[in-house]
Design a protein around this motif. Structure first.
Motif: not given
Length: 172
Positions: A103-126
């Motif tokens: 997916y190609t992002l355009k200027a001004g796009d917000n990229v975030g972590v999904r609400e359900k995934s915010k507690s994922a260990q891999v994401i937190g560690d990274s």
């Protein structure tokens, strides 16, 4: 130190052809960013149609891919892990779940972590171990969300890529 084979030590290795160096550069970019041949060729085609310098356009298009931005923001430890996070629906763009790594992002796009995934260990560690910041990206720790400000200029990219060789390869 010397090429494999029975006669490896005695024979001098021939100088690489121009084509070989161009191909090697293209392969390096493909493997660095984890893009397959057909997708890379399509990206090059899009870059050549855009106004401006084709090599710079190519790098901007590759850098604005969702999987690469997720990696650059520090959400994932590697580009392949970023690709997996995107395809497993852990990433949202402007509030909507996107599961397409290219997916190609355009200027001004917000990229975030999904609400359900915010507690994922891999994401937190990274996110805890993330270090470098990029001028074309902004990160907000409280929301676990980043902003793709604009496509990076060639001078902002740290990758050791000679995009002119790739352009020459495809223009044959």
């Amino acid at each position: 130190n010397y090429p494999p084979g029975q006669h490896g030590q005695t024979k001098k290795r021939a100088k690489q052809s121009e084509y070989a160096t161009q191909l090697k550069e293209k392969q390096k970019v493909k493997y660095t960013y984890g893009i397959l041949e057909r997708q890379f060729a399509k990206t090059f085609d899009r870059a050549s149609r855009k106004e401006g310098i084709t090599g710079e356009n190519l790098l901007q298009l590759i850098e604005s891919r969702l999987d690469n931005v997720v990696y650059r923001l520090g959400i994932a430890p590697s580009r392949s892990a970023a690709r997996q996070l995107v395809s497993h629906r852990h990433i949202v763009v402007n509030g909507k779940v996107v599961n397409i790594p290219s997916y190609t992002l355009k200027a001004g796009d917000n990229v975030g972590v999904r609400e359900k995934s915010k507690s994922a260990q891999v994401i937190g560690d990274s996110l805890r171990s993330r270090s470098s910041r990029y001028p074309w990206l902004e990160w907000d720790d409280s929301k676990m969300e980043g902003k793709f400000v604009n496509a990076p200029a060639r001078t902002e990219l740290t990758e050791n890529i000679k995009e002119q060789l790739i352009v020459e390869l495809y223009s044959k």
